[in-house]
Design a protein around this motif. Structure first.
Motif, PDB file in Angstrom:
ATOM      1  N   THR A  22       0.823  -1.205   0.000  1.00 55.49           N
ATOM      2  CA  THR A  22       0.000   0.000   0.000  1.00 55.49           C
ATOM      3  C   THR A  22       0.859   1.258   0.000  1.00 55.49           C
ATOM      4  O   THR A  22       0.553   2.235  -0.711  1.00 55.49           O
ATOM      5  CB  THR A  22      -0.940  -0.002   1.227  1.00 55.49           C
ATOM      6  OG1 THR A  22      -1.719  -1.210   1.204  1.00 55.49           O
ATOM      7  CG2 THR A  22      -1.875   1.196   1.198  1.00 55.49           C
ATOM      8  N   LEU A  23       1.938   1.262   0.782  1.00 56.87           N
ATOM      9  CA  LEU A  23       2.840   2.415   0.808  1.00 56.87           C
ATOM     10  C   LEU A  23       3.485   2.627  -0.564  1.00 56.87           C
ATOM     11  O   LEU A  23       3.684   3.767  -1.000  1.00 56.87           O
ATOM     12  CB  LEU A  23       3.923   2.214   1.876  1.00 56.87           C
ATOM     13  CG  LEU A  23       3.440   2.289   3.337  1.00 56.87           C
ATOM     14  CD1 LEU A  23       4.549   1.849   4.281  1.00 56.87           C
ATOM     15  CD2 LEU A  23       2.966   3.699   3.687  1.00 56.87           C
ATOM     16  N   LYS A  24       3.786   1.535  -1.259  1.00 60.04           N
ATOM     17  CA  LYS A  24       4.391   1.642  -2.592  1.00 60.04           C
ATOM     18  C   LYS A  24       3.399   2.193  -3.614  1.00 60.04           C
ATOM     19  O   LYS A  24       3.796   2.838  -4.585  1.00 60.04           O
ATOM     20  CB  LYS A  24       4.903   0.262  -3.044  1.00 60.04           C
ATOM     21  CG  LYS A  24       6.123  -0.220  -2.291  1.00 60.04           C
ATOM     22  CD  LYS A  24       6.529  -1.621  -2.722  1.00 60.04           C
ATOM     23  CE  LYS A  24       7.761  -2.100  -1.947  1.00 60.04           C
ATOM     24  NZ  LYS A  24       8.140  -3.483  -2.301  1.00 60.04           N
ATOM     25  N   GLU A  25       2.120   1.915  -3.393  1.00 58.98           N
ATOM     26  CA  GLU A  25       1.089   2.361  -4.341  1.00 58.98           C
ATOM     27  C   GLU A  25       0.562   3.762  -4.017  1.00 58.98           C
ATOM     28  O   GLU A  25      -0.151   4.365  -4.826  1.00 58.98           O
ATOM     29  CB  GLU A  25      -0.085   1.373  -4.332  1.00 58.98           C
ATOM     30  CG  GLU A  25       0.283  -0.005  -4.872  1.00 58.98           C
ATOM     31  CD  GLU A  25      -0.826  -1.020  -4.661  1.00 58.98           C
ATOM     32  OE1 GLU A  25      -1.866  -0.647  -4.047  1.00 58.98           O
ATOM     33  OE2 GLU A  25      -0.663  -2.176  -5.088  1.00 58.98           O
ATOM     34  N   ALA A  26       0.917   4.290  -2.840  1.00 56.85           N
ATOM     35  CA  ALA A  26       0.380   5.578  -2.402  1.00 56.85           C
ATOM     36  C   ALA A  26       0.864   6.722  -3.290  1.00 56.85           C
ATOM     37  O   ALA A  26       1.992   6.709  -3.801  1.00 56.85           O
ATOM     38  CB  ALA A  26       0.780   5.841  -0.955  1.00 56.85           C
ATOM     39  N   ASP A  27       0.008   7.714  -3.451  1.00 55.27           N
ATOM     40  CA  ASP A  27       0.404   8.941  -4.154  1.00 55.27           C
ATOM     41  C   ASP A  27       1.069   9.917  -3.192  1.00 55.27           C
ATOM     42  O   ASP A  27       1.920  10.717  -3.588  1.00 55.27           O
ATOM     43  CB  ASP A  27      -0.830   9.597  -4.792  1.00 55.27           C
ATOM     44  CG  ASP A  27      -1.404   8.745  -5.906  1.00 55.27           C
ATOM     45  OD1 ASP A  27      -0.667   8.458  -6.870  1.00 55.27           O
ATOM     46  OD2 ASP A  27      -2.583   8.364  -5.800  1.00 55.27           O
ATOM     47  N   VAL A  28       0.665   9.832  -1.920  1.00 50.19           N
ATOM     48  CA  VAL A  28       1.250  10.706  -0.899  1.00 50.19           C
ATOM     49  C   VAL A  28       1.093  10.034   0.460  1.00 50.19           C
ATOM     50  O   VAL A  28       0.133   9.304   0.700  1.00 50.19           O
ATOM     51  CB  VAL A  28       0.576  12.103  -0.907  1.00 50.19           C
ATOM     52  CG1 VAL A  28      -0.906  11.987  -0.627  1.00 50.19           C
ATOM     53  CG2 VAL A  28       1.239  13.032   0.089  1.00 50.19           C
ATOM     54  N   ILE A  29       2.053  10.291   1.352  1.00 47.40           N
ATOM     55  CA  ILE A  29       2.017   9.717   2.698  1.00 47.40           C
ATOM     56  C   ILE A  29       2.055  10.853   3.720  1.00 47.40           C
ATOM     57  O   ILE A  29       2.969  11.680   3.703  1.00 47.40           O
ATOM     58  CB  ILE A  29       3.212   8.765   2.937  1.00 47.40           C
ATOM     59  CG1 ILE A  29       3.174   7.608   1.932  1.00 47.40           C
ATOM     60  CG2 ILE A  29       3.198   8.231   4.374  1.00 47.40           C
ATOM     61  CD1 ILE A  29       4.417   6.720   1.971  1.00 47.40           C
ATOM     62  N   PHE A  30       1.054  10.889   4.581  1.00 52.04           N
ATOM     63  CA  PHE A  30       1.024  11.849   5.679  1.00 52.04           C
ATOM     64  C   PHE A  30       1.613  11.179   6.913  1.00 52.04           C
ATOM     65  O   PHE A  30       1.182  10.075   7.293  1.00 52.04           O
ATOM     66  CB  PHE A  30      -0.405  12.306   5.958  1.00 52.04           C
ATOM     67  CG  PHE A  30      -0.914  13.321   4.972  1.00 52.04           C
ATOM     68  CD1 PHE A  30      -0.967  14.666   5.306  1.00 52.04           C
ATOM     69  CD2 PHE A  30      -1.320  12.930   3.702  1.00 52.04           C
ATOM     70  CE1 PHE A  30      -1.430  15.614   4.399  1.00 52.04           C
ATOM     71  CE2 PHE A  30      -1.787  13.861   2.783  1.00 52.04           C
ATOM     72  CZ  PHE A  30      -1.837  15.210   3.128  1.00 52.04           C
ATOM     73  N   CYS A  31       2.588  11.847   7.544  1.00 52.59           N
ATOM     74  CA  CYS A  31       3.293  11.211   8.651  1.00 52.59           C
ATOM     75  C   CYS A  31       3.545  12.186   9.791  1.00 52.59           C
ATOM     76  O   CYS A  31       3.579  13.405   9.592  1.00 52.59           O
ATOM     77  CB  CYS A  31       4.604  10.584   8.185  1.00 52.59           C
ATOM     78  SG  CYS A  31       5.610  11.661   7.163  1.00 52.59           S
ATOM     79  N   ILE A  46      11.317   2.735  -0.873  1.00 45.42           N
ATOM     80  CA  ILE A  46      10.056   3.362  -1.265  1.00 45.42           C
ATOM     81  C   ILE A  46      10.258   4.876  -1.322  1.00 45.42           C
ATOM     82  O   ILE A  46      10.713   5.475  -0.344  1.00 45.42           O
ATOM     83  CB  ILE A  46       8.930   3.026  -0.263  1.00 45.42           C
ATOM     84  CG1 ILE A  46       8.714   1.503  -0.207  1.00 45.42           C
ATOM     85  CG2 ILE A  46       7.630   3.735  -0.647  1.00 45.42           C
ATOM     86  CD1 ILE A  46       7.738   1.068   0.875  1.00 45.42           C
ATOM     87  N   LYS A  47       9.958   5.458  -2.440  1.00 51.91           N
ATOM     88  CA  LYS A  47      10.111   6.910  -2.595  1.00 51.91           C
ATOM     89  C   LYS A  47       8.746   7.525  -2.907  1.00 51.91           C
ATOM     90  O   LYS A  47       8.176   7.280  -3.974  1.00 51.91           O
ATOM     91  CB  LYS A  47      11.107   7.216  -3.711  1.00 51.91           C
ATOM     92  CG  LYS A  47      12.526   6.717  -3.417  1.00 51.91           C
ATOM     93  CD  LYS A  47      13.494   7.159  -4.482  1.00 51.91           C
ATOM     94  CE  LYS A  47      14.900   6.627  -4.222  1.00 51.91           C
ATOM     95  NZ  LYS A  47      15.441   7.099  -2.923  1.00 51.91           N
ATOM     96  N   LYS A  48       8.240   8.291  -1.958  1.00 54.59           N
ATOM     97  CA  LYS A  48       6.929   8.907  -2.102  1.00 54.59           C
ATOM     98  C   LYS A  48       6.953  10.315  -1.500  1.00 54.59           C
ATOM     99  O   LYS A  48       7.734  10.601  -0.591  1.00 54.59           O
ATOM    100  CB  LYS A  48       5.861   8.076  -1.369  1.00 54.59           C
ATOM    101  CG  LYS A  48       5.644   6.693  -1.951  1.00 54.59           C
ATOM    102  CD  LYS A  48       5.014   6.767  -3.331  1.00 54.59           C
ATOM    103  CE  LYS A  48       4.884   5.378  -3.947  1.00 54.59           C
ATOM    104  NZ  LYS A  48       4.244   5.424  -5.269  1.00 54.59           N
ATOM    105  N   PRO A  49       6.089  11.204  -1.977  1.00 55.00           N
ATOM    106  CA  PRO A  49       5.975  12.528  -1.353  1.00 55.00           C
ATOM    107  C   PRO A  49       5.472  12.385   0.092  1.00 55.00           C
ATOM    108  O   PRO A  49       4.551  11.605   0.351  1.00 55.00           O
ATOM    109  CB  PRO A  49       4.934  13.241  -2.216  1.00 55.00           C
ATOM    110  CG  PRO A  49       4.888  12.477  -3.493  1.00 55.00           C
ATOM    111  CD  PRO A  49       5.206  11.063  -3.151  1.00 55.00           C
ATOM    112  N   LEU A  50       6.109  13.110   0.991  1.00 61.87           N
ATOM    113  CA  LEU A  50       5.728  13.054   2.401  1.00 61.87           C
ATOM    114  C   LEU A  50       5.162  14.403   2.843  1.00 61.87           C
ATOM    115  O   LEU A  50       5.708  15.450   2.505  1.00 61.87           O
ATOM    116  CB  LEU A  50       6.935  12.698   3.270  1.00 61.87           C
ATOM    117  CG  LEU A  50       7.609  11.347   3.013  1.00 61.87           C
ATOM    118  CD1 LEU A  50       8.793  11.167   3.953  1.00 61.87           C
ATOM    119  CD2 LEU A  50       6.622  10.199   3.175  1.00 61.87           C
TER     120      LEU A  50
END
Length: 267
Positions: A22-31, A46-50
């Protein structure tokens, strides 16, 4: 779609395959802390906008999450460790999502207080999780007082600098009880230390703690030694009307109120 994703509480291998997918498929991750989450993502390439979602900007973050979801984006919400919302940011987000009618789901995983309960020697069949206690001494003792007679195991999160104050307050309110201090869960130096509240936790306090405290001992109620009719009658003689006396007696005897009613028709 919006996903609340549980993350490891120590050992980075304690993450589910579904969470990684799911993290790999995410468009953005809120943390909670982008630097902390980046370590986890880097470990799995995994490289995603945070984006930040912490206690100081949670409402604004929630509004962004709703907007992105309505654009068809896949959004993940994580905290630094364990389950978002539980003693971590996210509760305000879920409230706003419900108000907005925006669907979301949760991906289960690591949880510190449940692990601590298993690592402690205390009963795990019934328990209450109370998280962090208030900072003010008076408010802290008030919260503890509300659970002074609770028979189930009580579980608290605690920062190392607060351990001694927490334990002192518990002893003042609860009296003598068995307890366990659990720290460094899933890490190399994981330990569960049993102790008595009167003695406190010895040694230097390092790392985040989960304090597990046994519940109140069952106290014998002398009225329960009477017959059901005599029990209800004694309560009525103390000033309660019959309806309230039946309710109290049923609770004290651990039986349905209807069972006592049949035996007290003449009262």
């Amino acid at each position: 779609m919006i996903y609340f994703v549980a993350t490891p509480i120590g050992n980075l291998k304690d993450i589910t395959l579904r969470a990684l997918e799911t993290l790999k498929e995410a468009d953005v991750i809120f943390c909670e802390d982008t630097r902390h989450t980046l370590k986890l993502l880097n470990a799995y390439e995994i490289k995603k906008p945070l984006k930040s979602c912490h206690k100081f900007n949670e409402r604004a973050a929630a509004e962004q999450i709703v907007a992105l979801s309505r654009e068809g984006k896949t959004v993940c919400v994580v905290s630094d460790a364990g389950m978002p919302v539980v003693s971590d940011p996210g509760r305000e987000v879920t409230r706003i999502l419900h108000e907005a009618g925006e669907p979301y789901t949760v991906l289960p995983g690591a949880n510190a207080f449940l692990c601590a309960l298993v690592l402690s020697p205390l009963p795990a069949d019934k328990f209450t999780f109370l998280g962090f206690l208030p900072d003010k001494k008076s408010e802290r003792e008030k919260v503890l007082g509300a659970y002074a007679n609770a028979r189930e195991t009580l579980i608290f999160h605690c920062a190392p600098q607060d351990v001694d104050d927490y334990v002192a307050a518990m002893y003042k309110v609860f009296g003598e009880r068995n307890a366990a201090a659990v720290r460094e869960i899933t890490k190399i130096h994981e330990e569960s230390i049993p102790f008595l509240l009167s003695e406190g936790l010895k040694g230097e306090k390092r790392g985040e703690y989960v304090l597990v405290v046994e519940g109140a001992a069952e106290q014998e109620n002398p009225l329960c030694n009477l017959s059901a009719r005599e029990h209800v009658l004694a309560l009525m003689q103390s000033g309660l009307d019959k309806k309230e006396a039946l309710k109290v007696a049923a609770k004290e005897r651990g039986v349905p109120k209807s069972e006592l009613y049949k035996e007290t028709l003449d009262l």
